[in-house]
Design a protein around this motif. Structure first.
Motif, short mmCIF file in Angstrom:
data_model
loop_
_atom_site.label_atom_id
_atom_site.label_comp_id
_atom_site.label_asym_id
_atom_site.label_seq_id
_atom_site.Cartn_x
_atom_site.Cartn_y
_atom_site.Cartn_z
N GLY A 1 35.81 24.14 -19.21
CA GLY A 1 37.09 24.89 -18.66
C GLY A 1 36.75 25.38 -17.04
N ILE A 2 36.35 24.13 -16.48
CA ILE A 2 36.11 24.14 -15.09
C ILE A 2 37.08 23.36 -14.21
N ASP B 1 44.81 19.09 -25.93
CA ASP B 1 44.02 19.12 -26.97
C ASP B 1 43.38 20.60 -27.26
N ASP B 2 42.02 20.45 -27.24
CA ASP B 2 41.11 21.76 -27.60
C ASP B 2 40.54 22.27 -26.26
N ASN B 3 41.03 21.86 -25.25
CA ASN B 3 40.50 22.32 -24.02
C ASN B 3 40.96 23.79 -23.81
N ILE B 4 39.95 24.30 -22.75
CA ILE B 4 40.11 25.64 -22.22
C ILE B 4 41.12 25.90 -21.20
N SER B 5 42.07 26.98 -21.40
CA SER B 5 43.07 27.45 -20.30
C SER B 5 42.22 27.92 -19.04
N LEU B 6 42.63 27.76 -17.78
CA LEU B 6 42.13 28.39 -16.74
C LEU B 6 42.82 29.65 -16.30
N ASN B 7 44.00 29.86 -16.73
CA ASN B 7 44.64 31.19 -16.47
C ASN B 7 44.43 32.08 -17.43
N LEU B 8 44.92 33.47 -17.35
CA LEU B 8 44.71 34.51 -18.27
C LEU B 8 45.45 33.85 -19.72
N PHE B 9 44.96 34.16 -20.79
CA PHE B 9 45.71 33.97 -22.07
C PHE B 9 46.59 35.14 -22.32
N THR B 10 47.65 35.13 -22.87
CA THR B 10 48.67 36.24 -23.62
C THR B 10 47.74 36.61 -24.77
N ASN B 11 47.99 37.80 -25.08
CA ASN B 11 47.48 38.31 -26.42
C ASN B 11 47.59 37.27 -27.41
N GLU B 12 48.77 36.47 -27.68
CA GLU B 12 48.83 35.60 -28.91
C GLU B 12 48.21 34.45 -28.60
N GLU B 13 47.95 34.14 -27.32
CA GLU B 13 47.22 32.73 -27.05
C GLU B 13 45.73 33.05 -27.20
N ALA B 14 45.18 34.22 -26.91
CA ALA B 14 43.77 34.65 -27.05
C ALA B 14 43.46 34.75 -28.65
N SER C 1 51.49 10.14 -12.05
CA SER C 1 50.21 10.24 -11.65
C SER C 1 49.51 11.48 -12.34
N PHE C 2 48.17 11.53 -12.47
CA PHE C 2 47.30 12.47 -12.96
C PHE C 2 46.41 12.92 -11.73
N HIS C 3 46.30 14.22 -11.86
CA HIS C 3 45.27 14.86 -10.57
C HIS C 3 44.31 15.68 -11.26
N LEU C 4 43.14 15.55 -10.97
CA LEU C 4 42.38 16.38 -11.41
C LEU C 4 42.05 17.41 -10.31
N ASN C 5 42.01 18.93 -10.78
CA ASN C 5 42.30 19.98 -9.92
C ASN C 5 40.98 20.93 -10.22
N ILE C 6 40.27 21.47 -9.30
CA ILE C 6 39.45 22.44 -9.58
C ILE C 6 40.13 23.94 -9.02
N PRO C 7 40.33 24.88 -9.84
CA PRO C 7 40.97 25.73 -9.17
C PRO C 7 40.18 26.68 -8.19
N ASP C 8 40.66 27.35 -7.19
CA ASP C 8 40.08 27.88 -6.04
C ASP C 8 38.96 28.74 -6.41
N THR C 9 39.34 29.57 -7.32
CA THR C 9 38.18 30.73 -7.69
C THR C 9 37.00 29.93 -8.33
N ILE C 10 37.08 28.94 -9.02
CA ILE C 10 35.90 28.17 -9.60
C ILE C 10 35.29 27.25 -8.24
N LYS C 11 36.22 26.75 -7.49
CA LYS C 11 35.54 26.01 -6.53
C LYS C 11 34.81 26.96 -5.52
N GLU C 12 35.19 28.01 -5.04
CA GLU C 12 34.46 29.04 -4.45
C GLU C 12 33.09 29.53 -4.94
#
Length: 230
Positions: free
Chosen positions: A147-148, A6-19, A157-168
């Protein structure tokens, strides 16, 4: 996965088109050239784009007026541009700012987020609901919208994941707020006691989740004993 549903935020870098798509969705009447200037200067970091978009909307500005006001982002509240590159320190500041916003918006969601960051384990969605109760769906949505966290789909199954950068960064945030950290660990202990009081090990073994629960308990004991909470 590159992005949330839906309208949630990507955790990876956007491409120019995605941004560009992300910003035009928020600001459909904006000048395209200003949109390009904004994401180019930010370096396509979704979290930073989201934070700046919030500020623009809150102050009833346009992207053009925001760019003019900050004159190439000399104001360092959100970004620090050096030779057109987005700096890591600024990204970490944006994450910390997001934690503060989350705490103000939904204290319970913030506490559960920090509990999960301390445990450092990917939780299946159904297990999260069993652990934290009926509001868990709403809490997951709140965390996704900030976005975290990400939801990773694997087979059935569905897993909830916190990316390492945000976890740290979350652990660093807690280490700078020791009283809040102890409160979070204490409340996590209460959730764990309640859950395991209602579920016997044989029943968990039948569910095929014993390894996960061993990991949860081991992680909690390490965190709590290290901070002398137990």
């Amino acid at each position: 996965p590159r992005s949330f549903e839906d309208d949630n935020i990507s955790l990876n870098l956007f491409t120019n088109e995605e941004a560009q798509e992300f910003l035009l969705k928020l600001f459909p009447l904006e000048n395209k050239e200003d949109v390009i200037k904004l994401y180019t200067r930010i370096g396509n970091y979704p979290l930073a784009l989201a934070q700046i978009s919030d500020e623009i909307k809150a102050n009833k500005q346009t992207i053009g007026s925001y760019l003019e006001k900050h004159n190439g982002f000399k104001n360092k509240q959100y970004v620090d541009i050096v030779d057109g590159l987005y700096q890591q320190d600024s990204y970490q500041e944006s994450i910390t700012y997001t934690f503060a916003k989350l705490k103000d918006a939904d204290r319970e969601a913030a506490e559960i987020f920090f509990m999960l960051a301390l445990l450092g384990i990917d939780f299946e969605k159904h297990l999260l609901i069993e652990f934290f109760g009926g509001k868990t769906e709403d809490i997951i949505n709140t965390l996704k919208k900030h976005g975290i966290v990400a939801i990773i789909e694997e087979k059935d199954s569905f897993h909830l994941n916190i990316p390492d950068t945000i976890k740290e960064q979350a652990v660093r945030y807690l280490n700078n707020n020791i009283k809040y950290k102890k409160d979070v660990i204490y409340k996590l202990g209460e959730y764990i006691k309640k859950f395991y009081a209602q579920n016997s090990l044989p029943s968990l073994f039948k569910q095929g989740a014993l390894q996960t629960h061993n990991a949860i308990l081991d992680s909690f004991l390490n965190v709590a004993l290290y901070k002398e909470v137990l």
